[in-house]
Design an enzyme around this catalytic site. Structure first.
Site, mmCIF file in Angstrom:
data_model
loop_
_atom_site.group_PDB
_atom_site.id
_atom_site.type_symbol
_atom_site.label_atom_id
_atom_site.label_comp_id
_atom_site.label_asym_id
_atom_site.label_seq_id
_atom_site.Cartn_x
_atom_site.Cartn_y
_atom_site.Cartn_z
ATOM 1 N N ASP A 142 -10.729 -8.568 8.017
ATOM 2 C CA ASP A 142 -12.140 -8.412 7.642
ATOM 3 C C ASP A 142 -12.845 -9.769 7.609
ATOM 4 O OD1 ASP A 142 -12.181 -5.728 7.500
ATOM 5 O OD2 ASP A 142 -12.806 -5.586 5.412
ATOM 6 N N ASP B 31 -5.194 -6.756 6.026
ATOM 7 C CA ASP B 31 -6.405 -6.025 5.648
ATOM 8 C C ASP B 31 -7.505 -7.032 5.302
ATOM 9 O OD1 ASP B 31 -8.148 -4.117 4.765
ATOM 10 O OD2 ASP B 31 -7.024 -3.538 2.983
ATOM 11 N N TYR C 156 0.826 -1.216 0.000
ATOM 12 C CA TYR C 156 0.000 0.000 0.000
ATOM 13 C C TYR C 156 0.858 1.263 0.000
ATOM 14 C CZ TYR C 156 -3.960 -3.051 1.194
ATOM 15 O OH TYR C 156 -4.916 -4.029 1.192
ATOM 16 N N LYS D 67 3.523 -15.235 2.241
ATOM 17 C CA LYS D 67 3.407 -15.963 0.972
ATOM 18 C C LYS D 67 4.831 -16.284 0.527
ATOM 19 C CE LYS D 67 0.941 -17.511 -2.534
ATOM 20 N NZ LYS D 67 0.221 -18.785 -2.403
ATOM 21 N N ASP E 166 -2.960 -18.088 1.645
ATOM 22 C CA ASP E 166 -4.122 -18.754 1.021
ATOM 23 C C ASP E 166 -4.669 -19.833 1.956
ATOM 24 O OD1 ASP E 166 -1.589 -19.758 0.511
ATOM 25 O OD2 ASP E 166 -2.080 -20.607 -1.438
#
Ligand code: NAD
Length: 356
Positions: free
Chosen positions: A251, A247, A142, A191, A223
Site C-alpha cells: 500500500d 500488506d 492473518y 524482522k 522498518d
C-alpha cells in the site's frame, strides 16, 4: 491459442473497467490470433442482490473451471451494514482460498512522465522507480492462532505469526522466478532481529538461492524497508515478504506512484491459474460516470497474459500501448493534470486499443 476467462465485473466502477479490459483482450486476440472465451461470474454486492450471498457455489465453480479470473472490484455503501459473512469482500477471500492463491504480485512503477503525480521529493521522483512486491497471501499472522484470554492484567488478546518451510519456499520460488525475468535482484523483507518466524524465512530464502545462483538476494528489515521506500524507491526491483509486511508495504508503494487508478495486481497459485484485478476498490463515488481510469485493469490483463498464459509478447504489447498513450499526454481525471482535458474511461480505452 484459446483461453477461458472467468470475468467478475463486480460492483461500482468494476462494470466499466472490466468492459474496457474485455475490449483490450479482443484487440489482443485479433492482432495475435488467439481466442479468449469470457464466462461472466456474479460475485460481490450484485450477487448478494441476486442470490442472497456474495459467492454462490455455482459462480465459484465457474472460476474453478476457468484458466484465470479477471475481477473489477466489489463492494459499496449499499452492502456496508451486512454482517461479516455476507459482505461483498467475502467473495474475494472465498476465491483466493478455493483457488489456492498464495502469491500476491503487485508492481509499483512511477514513469518519469508522471513524476509530477508522485508525492515524494522532486529529486527522488525524477529518478522514477519500477518494482514488484511479492506478498505471501495465505499464511502468517492473518491466519495463525488467535484469541482472547484472561491474563494477570485482565483481558488480553493474541495473534500468532506462523510460517512453515513449505510456505516460505513456495513464495520465495515465485519471487526468484520473477527476479530471473528481470534484473536478477531480490530483496527479502523480514524482522529477523526480533521474530523467530523471520529467522526461518531468511534461512529458507537463502537456501533456495542455491537453485537460482544468478539472483543476488539481499535482506532488509521491514522498518528500514518502510523508510527506504520513500527515501530511495529506485533501489527496489523484486521484493518478497510475508503477509502482514506485504500488506502494509504494498500500500505504501502504491501511494508513491501518484494514482491508485494505474496499479494492477495478480494473485497466483500452484496451477498457474490466477486472479487478476486492479488494486483499487469499486469507487462508488464515481461509478457509472465514464470517468474511472481503466489502466489498472488493463495492466492486470497484461499480467494475466504474462503470468498465466505465458504470452509475453502480447503482455508487452498491452503495456507498451499504455505507456504510449501516457507519453502522448492522455490522462484520466484521477492522474494529476498536465493541462489537457481529461479523457473518459471509454476514450482512454479506445486510445490504448489504437496503439496495440
Ligand atoms: P476505492 O479504491 O474504491 O476508492 C478510493 C478513491 O480512489 C476514491 O476517491 C475513488 O474515486 C478513487 N479511485 C479508485 N479507483 C479509481 C479509478 N480506477 N479511477 C479513478 N479514481 C479511482 O476505495 P474505497 O472508497 O475505500 O472503497 C470503495 C468500495 O470498494 C468499498 O466498498 C470497499 O470495501 C471496496 N473495495 C474493494 C476492493 C476489491 O474489490 N478488491 C478493494 C478495495 C476496496
Amino acid at each position: 491459442m484459446e483461453f477461458n476467462i472467468a470475468v467478475i465485473h463486480g460492483d461500482g466502477i468494476g462494470v466499466e473497467i472490466i468492459d474496457s479490459a474485455i475490449e483490450v483482450l479482443g484487440a489482443v486476440a485479433k492482432k495475435f490470433g488467439h481466442k479468449f472465451n469470457f464466462e461472466p461470474v456474479s460475485a460481490g454486492g450484485n450477487a448478494i442482490d441476486k442470490f442472497g450471498e456474495p459467492l454462490p457455489m455455482a459462480e465459484l465453480e465457474k472460476c474453478l473451471r476457468s484458466d484465470s479470473v479477471l475481477l473489477g472490484a466489489v463492494g459499496g455503501p449499499k452492502w456496508d451494514t451486512l454482517p461479516g459473512h455476507l459482505r461483498p469482500e467475502r467473495a474475494l477471500l472465498g476465491i483466493r482460498k478455493e483457488l489456492g492463491l498464495y502469491a500476491n504480485i503487485r508492481p509499483a512503477r512511477l514513469m518519469p512522465i508522471l513524476k509530477d503525480a508522485c508525492p515524494l521529493k522532486k529529486e527522488v521522483a525524477e529518478k522514477g522507480f519500477d518494482m514488484i512486491i511479492i506478498r505471501e497471501l495465505t499464511g502468517g499472522i492473518y491466519y495463525g492462532e488467535r484469541g482472547r484470554r484472561i491474563g494477570q492484567n485482565g483481558v488480553e488478546a493474541y495473534d500468532t505469526e506462523l510460517y512453515s518451510e513449505m510456505e516460505i519456499e513456495r513464495i520465495a520460488r515465485t519471487a526468484y522466478e520473477i527476479a530471473m525475468g528481470r534484473k536478477k535482484q531480490l530483496i527479502s523483507i523480514d524482522k529477523a532481529n526480533v521474530l523467530e518466524s523471520s529467522r526461518l524465512w531468511r534461512e529458507v530464502v537463502h537456501k533456495l538461492n542455491a537453485e537460482y545462483p544468478e539472483v543476488k538476494v539481499t535482506d532488509m528489515l521491514v522498518d528500514n524497508a518502510a523508510m527506504q521506500l520513500v527515501r530511495n524507491p529506485s533501489q527496489f526491483d523484486v521484493v518478497v515478504t510475508g503477509n502482514m509486511f506485504g500488506d502494509i508495504l504494498s500500500d505504501e508503494a502504491s501511494q508513491i506512484t501518484g494514482s491508485i487508478g494505474l496499479l494492477p495486481s495478480a494473485s497466483l497459485g500452484e496451477s498457474g491459474r490466477g486472479m487478476y484485478e486492479p488494486i483499487h476498490g469499486s469507487a462508488p463515488d464515481i461509478a457509472g460516470r465514464n470517468i474511472a481510469n481503466p489502466i489498472a485493469t488493463i495492466l492486470s490483463v497484461a499480467m494475466m497474459l504474462r503470468f498465466s498464459f505465458k504470452l509475453e509478447k502480447e503482455a508487452a504489447a498491452v503495456e507498451n500501448a499504455v505507456n504510449a498513450v501516457l507519453e502522448q499526454g492522455c490522462r484520466t481525471a484521477d492522474i494529476p493534470g498536465n493541462g489537457t482535458t481529461p479523457l473518459g474511461t471509454r476514450e482512454m480505452t479506445a486510445n490504448i486499443i489504437e496503439k496495440i
